[in-house]
Scaffold this active site. Sequence first.
Site, PDB file in Angstrom:
ATOM      1  N   LYS A  12       0.818  -1.210   0.000  1.00  0.00           N
ATOM      2  CA  LYS A  12       0.000   0.000   0.000  1.00  0.00           C
ATOM      3  C   LYS A  12       0.856   1.266   0.000  1.00  0.00           C
ATOM      4  O   LYS A  12       0.624   2.190  -0.782  1.00  0.00           O
ATOM      5  CB  LYS A  12      -0.872  -0.014   1.258  1.00  0.00           C
TER       6      LYS A  12
ATOM      7  N   ARG B 242     -12.444   2.957   9.031  1.00  0.00           N
ATOM      8  CA  ARG B 242     -12.359   1.557   9.428  1.00  0.00           C
ATOM      9  C   ARG B 242     -13.728   0.989   9.810  1.00  0.00           C
ATOM     10  O   ARG B 242     -13.865  -0.213   9.992  1.00  0.00           O
ATOM     11  CB  ARG B 242     -11.409   1.389  10.617  1.00  0.00           C
TER      12      ARG B 242
ATOM     13  N   ARG C 267      10.267  -9.518   4.884  1.00  0.00           N
ATOM     14  CA  ARG C 267      10.483  -8.152   5.332  1.00  0.00           C
ATOM     15  C   ARG C 267      11.007  -8.179   6.762  1.00  0.00           C
ATOM     16  O   ARG C 267      11.881  -7.399   7.129  1.00  0.00           O
ATOM     17  CB  ARG C 267       9.168  -7.367   5.247  1.00  0.00           C
TER      18      ARG C 267
ATOM     19  N   ARG D 101      11.137  -5.575  12.438  1.00  0.00           N
ATOM     20  CA  ARG D 101       9.837  -5.371  13.088  1.00  0.00           C
ATOM     21  C   ARG D 101       9.371  -6.690  13.684  1.00  0.00           C
ATOM     22  O   ARG D 101       9.221  -7.688  12.972  1.00  0.00           O
ATOM     23  CB  ARG D 101       8.804  -4.882  12.067  1.00  0.00           C
TER      24      ARG D 101
ATOM     25  N   ARG E  25      -3.005 -10.780  11.843  1.00  0.00           N
ATOM     26  CA  ARG E  25      -3.177  -9.414  11.317  1.00  0.00           C
ATOM     27  C   ARG E  25      -3.940  -9.450   9.998  1.00  0.00           C
ATOM     28  O   ARG E  25      -4.793  -8.590   9.733  1.00  0.00           O
ATOM     29  CB  ARG E  25      -1.813  -8.745  11.112  1.00  0.00           C
TER      30      ARG E  25
END
Length: 370
Positions: free
Chosen positions: A194, A269, A308, A314, A326
């Site tokens: 995104k 949302r 990633r 992360r 998620r």
Amino acid sequence: MVVKLHDLYFKPFINADEIDVVVQRMVNDIAADIKDEIPVFVGIMNGSFMFVSDFVKKYPKPCEVTFIKLASYEGVKSTEDIQRLIGLTQDLTARTVVILEDIIDSGNTLEEVHRIFKNENVKQLLIATLFHKPEAYDKDFKLHYVGKEIPNKFIVGYGLDYDGLGRDLPDVYQLKTTQHMTNIVLFGPPGAGKGTQANFLKEKYDLVHISTGDVFRYNIKNETALGMLAKSYMDKGELVPDQVTIDMLNKEVEKNTDAKGFIFDGFPRTNAQAKALDELMDSKDSQINAMVALEVDDEILVERLLKRGETSGRADDADENIIRNRIKEYYSKTAILKDYYSDQNKYFGVDGVGSIEEITERLSAVIDKL
Ligand code: IMP
Ligand code: MG
């Protein structure tokens, strides 16, 4: 539906049915006042042709109809406008003349009409205008019949034009205060790319990318009034009310009044938020044009995020279970919004698997059609 004439956009303002009611009322009033004479209705060309046509069709008694045209010429002195009259050939001595105007704005045209008819020895000169902009009118001439008072904004349709176009429209449209924008709600599960695509799109279409997360962090970090307010809820462990978020987004939108559009990212949302966003855009004379969602298969997302995680460090990218959760959460939350925008034919799913360029092209194909 918004209409585009030359370079400008106009929104629906007064529809044909409503105009019809107004015209009929004017006919009734005027016919009631003019008893046993045959009036001469004088339309001021060009704008009044449609109004005059509908008016006389409804007029219940015999009448005469004629048109005059005031052609504006730039005068000898550059600032001076000289009006030239075309079409007044008939003897109007002792007649009741009713001027039929499409619109009276500043009243300059009306002033000219009065000047012309001063020497015509008419019995009475009545002024009837379909539309009137009281805020723009700075003359003292009495307006005997006013169809509808309107705000001081430029309108087109039903005889009225913008640089030649729009006279043929049966409805009346009003100039949009905000011109055309392309506003997109961008969605995508974690790992869909995104952020990367938002960056390309904002460059390509000159859009402003509003990431709700960034807006929040900015407001809190800079201790703005809204940031402090948001923080007060967060400190109590409560959800920040939608209105606070909307107010922050509103500020971002207002900071960018010249924007060609916005990419909303991370908002809405919920259904309530989507409605609030619609209202916000509506208040700007604009709208959300599309929800664009990048669609990527779960297994590919997991693979991408794990990869990633190897370099980004992360923590939430390192654990496959967390990643799958998620993704699941994303789908359960966005399903409602997908329905919300689908119902308005504004949902566009875009295949998010492929090279960055390929995906940008797919997104562009959607945006180019908005
Ligand atoms: P005036 O300012 O009253 O003299 O109006 C002059 C002329 O400007 C009108 O007869 C219309 O032809 C045009 N006009 C004024 N306002 C509008 C509008 O909102 N749309 C289109 N034409 C307008
Ligand atoms: Mg006119």
